[in-house]
Design a protein around this motif. Structure first.
Motif, PDB file in Angstrom:
ATOM      1  N   LEU A 230      -3.033  -2.411 -13.607  1.00 59.45           N
ATOM      2  CA  LEU A 230      -2.216  -3.141 -14.567  1.00 59.45           C
ATOM      3  C   LEU A 230      -1.005  -3.682 -13.832  1.00 59.45           C
ATOM      4  CD1 LEU A 230      -2.222  -0.863 -17.741  1.00 59.45           C
ATOM      5  CD2 LEU A 230      -3.264  -3.119 -17.499  1.00 59.45           C
ATOM      6  N   VAL A 231      -0.619  -4.916 -14.154  1.00 58.85           N
ATOM      7  CA  VAL A 231       0.516  -5.574 -13.509  1.00 58.85           C
ATOM      8  C   VAL A 231       1.527  -5.959 -14.583  1.00 58.85           C
ATOM      9  CG1 VAL A 231       1.270  -7.550 -12.139  1.00 58.85           C
ATOM     10  CG2 VAL A 231      -0.953  -6.499 -11.683  1.00 58.85           C
ATOM     11  N   SER A 232       2.743  -5.455 -14.438  1.00 63.35           N
ATOM     12  CA  SER A 232       3.826  -5.838 -15.335  1.00 63.35           C
ATOM     13  C   SER A 232       4.841  -6.644 -14.542  1.00 63.35           C
ATOM     14  CB  SER A 232       4.508  -4.605 -15.935  1.00 63.35           C
ATOM     15  OG  SER A 232       5.624  -5.010 -16.703  1.00 63.35           O
ATOM     16  N   LEU A 233       4.863  -7.949 -14.797  1.00 66.53           N
ATOM     17  CA  LEU A 233       5.873  -8.785 -14.162  1.00 66.53           C
ATOM     18  C   LEU A 233       7.229  -8.558 -14.817  1.00 66.53           C
ATOM     19  CD1 LEU A 233       3.825 -12.081 -13.777  1.00 66.53           C
ATOM     20  CD2 LEU A 233       4.234 -10.323 -12.047  1.00 66.53           C
ATOM     21  N   SER A 234       7.232  -8.295 -16.122  1.00 70.65           N
ATOM     22  CA  SER A 234       8.503  -8.074 -16.832  1.00 70.65           C
ATOM     23  C   SER A 234       9.163  -6.774 -16.404  1.00 70.65           C
ATOM     24  CB  SER A 234       8.291  -8.102 -18.348  1.00 70.65           C
ATOM     25  OG  SER A 234       7.279  -7.203 -18.747  1.00 70.65           O
ATOM     26  N   CYS A 235       8.381  -5.778 -16.041  1.00 67.36           N
ATOM     27  CA  CYS A 235       8.924  -4.493 -15.578  1.00 67.36           C
ATOM     28  C   CYS A 235       8.829  -4.343 -14.065  1.00 67.36           C
ATOM     29  CB  CYS A 235       8.197  -3.344 -16.263  1.00 67.36           C
ATOM     30  SG  CYS A 235       8.362  -3.361 -18.056  1.00 67.36           S
ATOM     31  N   GLU A 236       8.246  -5.347 -13.410  1.00 70.08           N
ATOM     32  CA  GLU A 236       8.138  -5.402 -11.947  1.00 70.08           C
ATOM     33  C   GLU A 236       7.460  -4.172 -11.361  1.00 70.08           C
ATOM     34  OE1 GLU A 236      12.340  -5.992 -11.180  1.00 70.08           O
ATOM     35  OE2 GLU A 236      12.037  -8.149 -11.051  1.00 70.08           O
ATOM     36  N   GLN A 237       6.258  -3.870 -11.892  1.00 71.77           N
ATOM     37  CA  GLN A 237       5.543  -2.688 -11.412  1.00 71.77           C
ATOM     38  C   GLN A 237       4.042  -2.850 -11.605  1.00 71.77           C
ATOM     39  OE1 GLN A 237       7.075   0.382 -13.980  1.00 71.77           O
ATOM     40  NE2 GLN A 237       5.657  -0.106 -15.596  1.00 71.77           N
ATOM     41  N   VAL A 238       3.291  -1.988 -10.911  1.00 70.04           N
ATOM     42  CA  VAL A 238       1.847  -1.897 -11.089  1.00 70.04           C
ATOM     43  C   VAL A 238       1.487  -0.456 -11.414  1.00 70.04           C
ATOM     44  CG1 VAL A 238       1.317  -3.816  -9.529  1.00 70.04           C
ATOM     45  CG2 VAL A 238       1.380  -1.487  -8.639  1.00 70.04           C
ATOM     46  N   GLN A 239       0.308  -0.304 -12.018  1.00 68.02           N
ATOM     47  CA  GLN A 239      -0.188   1.036 -12.323  1.00 68.02           C
ATOM     48  C   GLN A 239      -1.691   1.046 -12.078  1.00 68.02           C
ATOM     49  OE1 GLN A 239       0.560   2.267 -16.353  1.00 68.02           O
ATOM     50  NE2 GLN A 239      -0.025   4.375 -15.956  1.00 68.02           N
ATOM     51  N   ALA A 240      -2.166   2.038 -11.347  1.00 75.35           N
ATOM     52  CA  ALA A 240      -3.582   2.135 -10.995  1.00 75.35           C
ATOM     53  C   ALA A 240      -4.315   3.078 -11.943  1.00 75.35           C
ATOM     54  CB  ALA A 240      -3.727   2.639  -9.561  1.00 75.35           C
ATOM     55  N   PHE A 241      -5.586   2.749 -12.182  1.00 76.38           N
ATOM     56  CA  PHE A 241      -6.468   3.585 -12.991  1.00 76.38           C
ATOM     57  C   PHE A 241      -7.794   3.744 -12.272  1.00 76.38           C
ATOM     58  CE2 PHE A 241      -3.495   1.715 -15.915  1.00 76.38           C
ATOM     59  CZ  PHE A 241      -3.208   2.745 -16.809  1.00 76.38           C
ATOM     60  N   ASN A 242      -8.358   4.915 -12.317  1.00 76.28           N
ATOM     61  CA  ASN A 242      -9.669   5.256 -11.764  1.00 76.28           C
ATOM     62  C   ASN A 242      -9.682   5.355 -10.239  1.00 76.28           C
ATOM     63  OD1 ASN A 242     -10.530   5.122 -14.437  1.00 76.28           O
ATOM     64  ND2 ASN A 242     -11.233   3.023 -14.223  1.00 76.28           N
ATOM     65  N   PHE A 243      -8.523   5.268  -9.612  1.00 75.58           N
ATOM     66  CA  PHE A 243      -8.411   5.508  -8.173  1.00 75.58           C
ATOM     67  C   PHE A 243      -6.969   5.901  -7.871  1.00 75.58           C
ATOM     68  CE2 PHE A 243      -6.963   1.155  -8.418  1.00 75.58           C
ATOM     69  CZ  PHE A 243      -6.094   0.951  -7.357  1.00 75.58           C
ATOM     70  N   GLN A 244      -6.771   6.527  -6.741  1.00 76.23           N
ATOM     71  CA  GLN A 244      -5.440   6.990  -6.330  1.00 76.23           C
ATOM     72  C   GLN A 244      -4.668   5.837  -5.698  1.00 76.23           C
ATOM     73  OE1 GLN A 244      -4.162  10.233  -6.640  1.00 76.23           O
ATOM     74  NE2 GLN A 244      -2.252   9.325  -5.989  1.00 76.23           N
ATOM     75  N   TRP A 245      -3.496   5.497  -6.282  1.00 83.06           N
ATOM     76  CA  TRP A 245      -2.645   4.456  -5.686  1.00 83.06           C
ATOM     77  C   TRP A 245      -2.209   4.959  -4.314  1.00 83.06           C
ATOM     78  CZ3 TRP A 245      -2.082  -0.441  -6.342  1.00 83.06           C
ATOM     79  CH2 TRP A 245      -0.958  -1.110  -5.844  1.00 83.06           C
ATOM     80  N   PRO A 246      -2.438   4.202  -3.254  1.00 88.39           N
ATOM     81  CA  PRO A 246      -2.230   4.734  -1.906  1.00 88.39           C
ATOM     82  C   PRO A 246      -0.789   4.695  -1.386  1.00 88.39           C
ATOM     83  CG  PRO A 246      -3.179   2.551  -1.773  1.00 88.39           C
ATOM     84  CD  PRO A 246      -3.103   2.897  -3.241  1.00 88.39           C
ATOM     85  N   TYR A 247       0.149   4.135  -2.154  1.00 89.37           N
ATOM     86  CA  TYR A 247       1.496   3.953  -1.639  1.00 89.37           C
ATOM     87  C   TYR A 247       2.499   4.798  -2.409  1.00 89.37           C
ATOM     88  CZ  TYR A 247      -1.135  -0.263  -0.462  1.00 89.37           C
ATOM     89  OH  TYR A 247      -2.111  -1.128  -0.062  1.00 89.37           O
ATOM     90  N   ALA A 248       3.619   5.086  -1.772  1.00 84.29           N
ATOM     91  CA  ALA A 248       4.694   5.826  -2.428  1.00 84.29           C
ATOM     92  C   ALA A 248       5.405   4.958  -3.456  1.00 84.29           C
ATOM     93  CB  ALA A 248       5.695   6.328  -1.385  1.00 84.29           C
ATOM     94  N   GLN A 249       5.360   3.638  -3.291  1.00 84.26           N
ATOM     95  CA  GLN A 249       6.071   2.706  -4.176  1.00 84.26           C
ATOM     96  C   GLN A 249       5.065   1.928  -5.029  1.00 84.26           C
ATOM     97  OE1 GLN A 249       9.177   3.110  -4.128  1.00 84.26           O
ATOM     98  NE2 GLN A 249       9.666   3.838  -2.089  1.00 84.26           N
ATOM     99  N   ALA A 250       5.467   1.601  -6.264  1.00 82.06           N
ATOM    100  CA  ALA A 250       4.615   0.800  -7.145  1.00 82.06           C
ATOM    101  C   ALA A 250       5.393  -0.327  -7.802  1.00 82.06           C
ATOM    102  CB  ALA A 250       3.968   1.690  -8.202  1.00 82.06           C
ATOM    103  N   GLY A 251       6.612  -0.605  -7.311  1.00 80.57           N
ATOM    104  CA  GLY A 251       7.396  -1.731  -7.830  1.00 80.57           C
ATOM    105  C   GLY A 251       7.003  -3.007  -7.115  1.00 80.57           C
ATOM    106  N   LEU A 252       7.085  -4.129  -7.828  1.00 86.40           N
ATOM    107  CA  LEU A 252       6.733  -5.425  -7.239  1.00 86.40           C
ATOM    108  C   LEU A 252       7.937  -6.053  -6.560  1.00 86.40           C
ATOM    109  CD1 LEU A 252       4.700  -6.977 -10.191  1.00 86.40           C
ATOM    110  CD2 LEU A 252       3.791  -6.015  -8.076  1.00 86.40           C
ATOM    111  N   SER A 253       7.751  -6.504  -5.339  1.00 84.66           N
ATOM    112  CA  SER A 253       8.798  -7.301  -4.702  1.00 84.66           C
ATOM    113  C   SER A 253       8.763  -8.684  -5.340  1.00 84.66           C
ATOM    114  CB  SER A 253       8.543  -7.402  -3.194  1.00 84.66           C
ATOM    115  OG  SER A 253       7.430  -8.243  -2.942  1.00 84.66           O
ATOM    116  N   PRO A 254       9.853  -9.452  -5.274  1.00 81.36           N
ATOM    117  CA  PRO A 254       9.833 -10.807  -5.846  1.00 81.36           C
ATOM    118  C   PRO A 254       8.718 -11.676  -5.261  1.00 81.36           C
ATOM    119  CG  PRO A 254      12.083 -10.136  -5.411  1.00 81.36           C
ATOM    120  CD  PRO A 254      11.194  -9.074  -4.804  1.00 81.36           C
ATOM    121  N   ASP A 255       8.470 -11.553  -3.960  1.00 83.49           N
ATOM    122  CA  ASP A 255       7.420 -12.344  -3.330  1.00 83.49           C
ATOM    123  C   ASP A 255       6.045 -11.947  -3.858  1.00 83.49           C
ATOM    124  OD1 ASP A 255       6.432 -14.262  -1.292  1.00 83.49           O
ATOM    125  OD2 ASP A 255       5.557 -12.456  -0.415  1.00 83.49           O
ATOM    126  N   THR A 256       5.830 -10.652  -4.058  1.00 81.99           N
ATOM    127  CA  THR A 256       4.550 -10.179  -4.582  1.00 81.99           C
ATOM    128  C   THR A 256       4.330 -10.705  -5.993  1.00 81.99           C
ATOM    129  OG1 THR A 256       4.697  -8.205  -3.199  1.00 81.99           O
ATOM    130  CG2 THR A 256       3.153  -8.121  -5.036  1.00 81.99           C
TER     131      THR A 256
END
Length: 198
Positions: free
Chosen positions: A158-184
Motif C-alpha cells: 500500500l502506498v500513501s502519498l498523503s502520509c508519505e509511507q508504504v506498508q507491505a502485506f504477505n512479505f517482510q518489508w526488507p528495510y528499516a524505513q518505510a517513509g517515502l522520499s519526495p523523489d520516490t
C-alpha cells in the motif's frame, strides 16, 4: 612494460566498467520478481461517513495538506473523488465494491509496459528510496499486487502519498524505513500516470 603495470591496468578497467555499467542490484525479495505480474490499484484514500442531514465532515489534515501540495502533480482523474471542495463527492460505498486491503478500488490495471514494470521494482527494490516516516496514518492512494508466478499468492504494497509511507502485506518489508522520499513519491506518481493513461 613492467609485469605489475600489465596486471594493474586490466584490473582498473574492470573496476571502472563495474562502477559505470552496473546498477545496484535489487534487494530481496524484489530481485526475484523480475518476471512477476504487477497490478496497480488506484484507491479511495478516505471515505467520508454517510451523508446525514445538516452534518458536515472534515477531511483529515494529512489529506488536506497532500491535496494542496503533491496531489497537484496528479493528472485530472487520478485524484480520489470528493477531496477538493466543490468537486463531485465520492460515490456511496456498496457491499459490491472491490476492495484492496480495506480501501475501495477506484481503478486497477495490470502493468504491461516493461519500463513501468521495471520502475516499480526499482522503486521498491532499493533502501535508498525510503526515509523515516513523517506520519503514520491510514490513507492510501495506490496499491501494488505482485504475483511472482501464476497461481501464487500476491505480495502487496500500500502506498500513501498523503502520509508519505508504504506498508507491505504477505512479505517482510526488507528495510528499516518505510517513509517515502519526495523523489520516490514523484516516481510513483509517474508510474500511475503512465499506467492509468494507457
Amino acid at each position: 612494460m613492467h609485469l605489475s603495470a600489465r596486471l594493474t591496468a586490466p584490473l582498473a578497467l574492470v573496476a571502472v566498467a563495474a562502477l559505470e555499467g552496473c546498477a545496484p542490484s535489487l534487494a530481496q525479495p524484489f530481485d526475484q520478481w523480475k518476471g512477476a505480474t504487477i497490478t496497480m490499484y488506484r484507491l479511495q484514500n478516505y471515505e467520508p461517513p454517510p451523508a446525514q442531514a445538516g452534518a458536515t465532515f472534515t477531511i483529515p489534515p494529512q489529506i488536506q495538506s497532500w491535496v494542496q501540495g503533491a496531489a497537484a502533480l496528479l493528472p485530472p482523474g487520478l485524484l480520489p473523488p470528493g477531496l477538493i471542495p466543490g468537486s463531485a463527492p465520492a460515490p456511496a460505498a456498496t457491499a459490491q465494491d472491490l476492495r484492496f486491503h480495506g480501501f475501495r478500488v477506484l481503478q486497477w490495471k495490470t502493468i504491461s509496459d516493461q519500463k513501468s514494470h521495471d520502475e516499480v521494482l526499482d522503486i521498491l527494490g532499493h533502501a535508498s528510496n525510503y526515509v523515516a516516516p513523517r506520519a503514520v496514518c491510514p490513507y492510501d492512494e495506490f496499491g501494488f499486487a505482485v504475483q511472482p508466478a501464476p497461481g501464487a499468492p500476491t505480495n502487496d504494497v500500500l502506498v500513501s502519498l498523503s502520509c508519505e509511507q508504504v506498508q507491505a502485506f504477505n512479505f517482510q518489508w526488507p528495510y528499516a524505513q518505510a517513509g517515502l522520499s519526495p523523489d520516490t513519491a514523484k516516481r510513483i506518481i509517474a508510474v500511475a500516470q503512465t499506467t492509468f493513461s494507457q
